[in-house]
Design a protein around this motif. Sequence first.
Motif, PDB file in Angstrom:
ATOM      1  N   GLU A  39       0.833  -1.204   0.000  1.00 29.46           N
ATOM      2  CA  GLU A  39       0.000   0.000   0.000  1.00 29.46           C
ATOM      3  C   GLU A  39       0.869   1.256   0.000  1.00 29.46           C
ATOM      4  N   TRP A  40       1.943   1.233   0.769  1.00 28.68           N
ATOM      5  CA  TRP A  40       2.860   2.374   0.794  1.00 28.68           C
ATOM      6  C   TRP A  40       3.550   2.542  -0.548  1.00 28.68           C
ATOM      7  N   LYS A  41       3.972   1.432  -1.172  1.00 28.19           N
ATOM      8  CA  LYS A  41       4.619   1.518  -2.476  1.00 28.19           C
ATOM      9  C   LYS A  41       3.671   2.105  -3.514  1.00 28.19           C
ATOM     10  N   GLN A  42       2.399   1.720  -3.441  1.00 30.01           N
ATOM     11  CA  GLN A  42       1.416   2.254  -4.371  1.00 30.01           C
ATOM     12  C   GLN A  42       1.242   3.764  -4.168  1.00 30.01           C
ATOM     13  N   LEU A  43       1.195   4.194  -2.922  1.00 29.04           N
ATOM     14  CA  LEU A  43       1.080   5.616  -2.622  1.00 29.04           C
ATOM     15  C   LEU A  43       2.313   6.375  -3.122  1.00 29.04           C
ATOM     16  N   ILE A  44       3.495   5.823  -2.896  1.00 31.73           N
ATOM     17  CA  ILE A  44       4.746   6.439  -3.350  1.00 31.73           C
ATOM     18  C   ILE A  44       4.726   6.599  -4.864  1.00 31.73           C
ATOM     19  N   GLU A  46       2.051   6.585  -6.889  1.00 30.39           N
ATOM     20  CA  GLU A  46       0.961   7.470  -7.304  1.00 30.39           C
ATOM     21  C   GLU A  46       1.319   8.929  -7.129  1.00 30.39           C
ATOM     22  N   TRP A  47       1.971   9.258  -6.042  1.00 29.96           N
ATOM     23  CA  TRP A  47       2.295  10.657  -5.754  1.00 29.96           C
ATOM     24  C   TRP A  47       3.665  11.060  -6.262  1.00 29.96           C
ATOM     25  N   GLY A  48       4.400  10.132  -6.870  1.00 26.23           N
ATOM     26  CA  GLY A  48       5.708  10.470  -7.420  1.00 26.23           C
ATOM     27  C   GLY A  48       6.713  10.872  -6.356  1.00 26.23           C
ATOM     28  N   ILE A  49       6.618  10.248  -5.195  1.00 28.12           N
ATOM     29  CA  ILE A  49       7.558  10.541  -4.108  1.00 28.12           C
ATOM     30  C   ILE A  49       8.853   9.784  -4.424  1.00 28.12           C
ATOM     31  N   PRO A  50       9.973  10.493  -4.589  1.00 25.36           N
ATOM     32  CA  PRO A  50      11.210   9.836  -5.005  1.00 25.36           C
ATOM     33  C   PRO A  50      11.906   9.094  -3.858  1.00 25.36           C
ATOM     34  N   VAL A  51      11.250   8.041  -3.397  1.00 30.26           N
ATOM     35  CA  VAL A  51      11.780   7.228  -2.305  1.00 30.26           C
ATOM     36  C   VAL A  51      11.870   5.798  -2.807  1.00 30.26           C
ATOM     37  N   GLU A  52      13.046   5.208  -2.685  1.00 34.18           N
ATOM     38  CA  GLU A  52      13.233   3.826  -3.093  1.00 34.18           C
ATOM     39  C   GLU A  52      12.821   2.903  -1.948  1.00 34.18           C
ATOM     40  N   THR A  62      10.058   2.051   5.429  1.00 36.06           N
ATOM     41  CA  THR A  62       9.416   2.770   4.327  1.00 36.06           C
ATOM     42  C   THR A  62       8.817   4.078   4.812  1.00 36.06           C
ATOM     43  N   ILE A  63       8.084   4.029   5.911  1.00 40.03           N
ATOM     44  CA  ILE A  63       7.497   5.249   6.481  1.00 40.03           C
ATOM     45  C   ILE A  63       8.614   6.221   6.861  1.00 40.03           C
ATOM     46  N   SER A  86      -7.285  17.094  -5.883  1.00 39.17           N
ATOM     47  CA  SER A  86      -7.597  17.117  -7.310  1.00 39.17           C
ATOM     48  C   SER A  86      -7.272  15.819  -8.031  1.00 39.17           C
ATOM     49  N   LYS A  87      -6.703  14.850  -7.363  1.00 44.89           N
ATOM     50  CA  LYS A  87      -6.311  13.594  -8.000  1.00 44.89           C
ATOM     51  C   LYS A  87      -7.312  12.493  -7.697  1.00 44.89           C
ATOM     52  N   SER A  88      -7.464  11.581  -8.662  1.00 41.92           N
ATOM     53  CA  SER A  88      -8.168  10.348  -8.342  1.00 41.92           C
ATOM     54  C   SER A  88      -7.102   9.394  -7.816  1.00 41.92           C
ATOM     55  N   HIS A  89      -7.451   8.593  -6.842  1.00 41.70           N
ATOM     56  CA  HIS A  89      -6.447   7.808  -6.128  1.00 41.70           C
ATOM     57  C   HIS A  89      -6.594   6.323  -6.396  1.00 41.70           C
ATOM     58  N   ARG A  90      -5.465   5.704  -6.718  1.00 44.86           N
ATOM     59  CA  ARG A  90      -5.416   4.252  -6.833  1.00 44.86           C
ATOM     60  C   ARG A  90      -4.958   3.640  -5.511  1.00 44.86           C
ATOM     61  N   ALA A  91      -4.240   4.418  -4.732  1.00 45.99           N
ATOM     62  CA  ALA A  91      -3.731   3.926  -3.451  1.00 45.99           C
ATOM     63  C   ALA A  91      -4.893   3.639  -2.511  1.00 45.99           C
ATOM     64  N   SER A  92      -4.645   2.840  -1.509  1.00 45.44           N
ATOM     65  CA  SER A  92      -5.643   2.477  -0.514  1.00 45.44           C
ATOM     66  C   SER A  92      -6.419   3.700  -0.027  1.00 45.44           C
ATOM     67  N   SER A  93      -7.741   3.626  -0.098  1.00 46.37           N
ATOM     68  CA  SER A  93      -8.550   4.760   0.349  1.00 46.37           C
ATOM     69  C   SER A  93      -8.361   5.001   1.847  1.00 46.37           C
ATOM     70  N   GLU A  94      -8.164   3.936   2.615  1.00 50.15           N
ATOM     71  CA  GLU A  94      -7.930   4.113   4.057  1.00 50.15           C
ATOM     72  C   GLU A  94      -6.601   4.813   4.305  1.00 50.15           C
ATOM     73  N   LEU A  95      -5.571   4.435   3.562  1.00 42.09           N
ATOM     74  CA  LEU A  95      -4.281   5.081   3.709  1.00 42.09           C
ATOM     75  C   LEU A  95      -4.378   6.544   3.297  1.00 42.09           C
ATOM     76  N   MET A  96      -5.075   6.830   2.219  1.00 39.24           N
ATOM     77  CA  MET A  96      -5.238   8.223   1.768  1.00 39.24           C
ATOM     78  C   MET A  96      -5.996   9.037   2.816  1.00 39.24           C
ATOM     79  N   ARG A  97      -7.037   8.465   3.425  1.00 37.74           N
ATOM     80  CA  ARG A  97      -7.770   9.184   4.477  1.00 37.74           C
ATOM     81  C   ARG A  97      -6.885   9.463   5.688  1.00 37.74           C
TER      82      ARG A  97
END
Length: 104
Positions: A39-44, A46-52, A62-63, A86-97
């Motif tokens: 879920e964290w990898k998906q969020l990373i 989706e948001w283009g966070i440059p974290v390996e 990861t956090i 403004s984005k539609s989210h593919r990442a976990s809705s619970e994580l986004m909340r």
Amino acid sequence: MKELASLFRPAASPAGINSDDAALSVSGLVAMSAFNKQEWKQLIDEWGIPVEVLGTYSVRDTIGKILQYFRENPEALDRLRKERASKSHRASSELMRTLALLLD
């Protein structure tokens, strides 16, 4: 209460955080640790966070990498805060909340 962004400033120190803010921060970290690494990898991604995220990293690692990135790049945190509505989210809705609650 201070915004979460203020806690990421390099100048922030435990002595500069009151007990209410510390309790909120710890609660947020506990909530964030409930999500799995995928879920964290998906969020990373989706948001283009440059974290390996290496296969050997735990969720905590990861956090920690994400928090370190935002602490070192406060403008990225501001961008994320502005763009999340403004984005539609593919990442976990619970994580986004959970993340949204911490960003507000």
